[in-house]
Design a protein around this motif. Structure first.
Motif, short mmCIF file in Angstrom:
data_model
loop_
_atom_site.label_atom_id
_atom_site.label_comp_id
_atom_site.label_asym_id
_atom_site.label_seq_id
_atom_site.Cartn_x
_atom_site.Cartn_y
_atom_site.Cartn_z
N UNK A 127 109.57 -6.27 54.64
CA UNK A 127 110.13 -7.51 54.10
C UNK A 127 109.83 -8.71 54.98
N UNK A 128 109.82 -8.49 56.29
CA UNK A 128 109.50 -9.59 57.21
C UNK A 128 108.04 -10.02 57.05
N UNK A 129 107.14 -9.07 56.85
CA UNK A 129 105.74 -9.41 56.62
C UNK A 129 105.57 -10.25 55.36
N UNK A 130 106.23 -9.85 54.28
CA UNK A 130 106.13 -10.58 53.02
C UNK A 130 106.75 -11.96 53.14
N UNK A 131 107.94 -12.04 53.74
CA UNK A 131 108.60 -13.34 53.87
C UNK A 131 107.85 -14.26 54.83
N UNK A 132 107.22 -13.68 55.86
CA UNK A 132 106.43 -14.48 56.79
C UNK A 132 105.26 -15.15 56.08
N UNK A 133 104.60 -14.38 55.21
CA UNK A 133 103.49 -14.94 54.43
C UNK A 133 103.98 -16.07 53.53
N UNK A 134 105.11 -15.83 52.87
CA UNK A 134 105.66 -16.86 51.98
C UNK A 134 106.00 -18.13 52.75
N UNK A 135 106.64 -17.97 53.91
CA UNK A 135 107.02 -19.13 54.72
C UNK A 135 105.80 -19.84 55.28
#
Length: 231
Positions: A128-136
């Motif tokens: 989830x951190x990888x996905x949210x990092x990309x989004x941010x």
């Protein structure tokens, strides 16, 4: 070929670390200079930069460690029961830190207060951190929306953003390791080329799946299925 890309990755490793480390050091120095002026706005801004850069470093280092484990077949599962809603709230809070002062709304309004699943919470946090990092990272303005839906044998987590999106011809390549390393080397864009590769591998270990829909310059939608047993 893979050895050449591994060499390229580690050659870029020090460069990846320099930018966030410099931000942390310089922001800390600015806080020190302004601490006696009691300028809370400036200090909060510098603290936000420190936190954002530290989170980037943490994600980058964790992905590098996971890459090593996967490469040497040393990945292990640590299964336990935990509240996935609580984990998502943690990720949402971290996402708000990562967007700093961008004009972005981060939303998460689950229909229930808690939802217990049995899986590996460490791997799920990294996913989830990888996905949210990309989004941010790739969203300049608009929104990042997190949703979660209960399925018969697990949960479906959706992360939708209004970021720069991905070209259709690149969608088939985004889960390959180092898919963006050459571009990273040439343009110094913020991507190590491992995030989505690690994410897909971790989901494979826990029996999950991921799909991505994206429209260039309009945004990206990521769906993650996490299998589980209800309490």
């Amino acid at each position: 070929m893979i050895n050449d890309k591994i060499s390229l990755y580690f050659a870029l490793f020090s460069h990846e670390l320099k930018s966030p480390l410099n931000t942390i050091i310089n922001s800390a120095k600015l806080i020190e200079l302004n601490i006696h002026n009691s300028d809370e706005t400036k200090i909060k801004r510098y603290l936000s930069l420190i936190l954002s850069s530290a989170l980037y470093l943490k994600t980058f280092i964790q992905n590098t460690i996971e890459f090593g484990r996967i490469s040497f077949d040393r990945e292990e599962l640590y299964i336990e029961e935990f509240d996935i809603i609580e984990v998502l709230y943690e990720i949402v809070d971290l996402t708000k830190i990562m967007i700093e002062e961008k004009n972005i709304e981060v939303e998460f309004n689950p229909s229930q207060k808690e939802f217990y699943i049995t899986s590996d919470p460490i791997k799920i946090r990294q996913i989830l951190l990888n996905i949210s990092s990309n989004a941010a990272k790739f969203t300049k303005e608009g929104y990042i929306i997190f949703t979660i839906d209960e399925k018969k044998d697990g949960v479906l987590i959706n992360v939708k953003d209004t970021g720069c999106g991905i070209k259709q011809e690149q969608l088939d390549k985004i889960f390959a390791p180092y898919c963006s390393l050459e571009k990273r080397y040439e343009t110094l864009c913020e991507s190590s080329g491992l995030g989505l590769f690690i994410t897909k591998q971790l989901l494979f270990f826990i029996g999950g799946d991921i799909s991505i829909k994206s429209e260039y310059y309009k945004g990206t939608e990521v769906e993650i299925f996490i299998p589980s047993k209800r309490r």
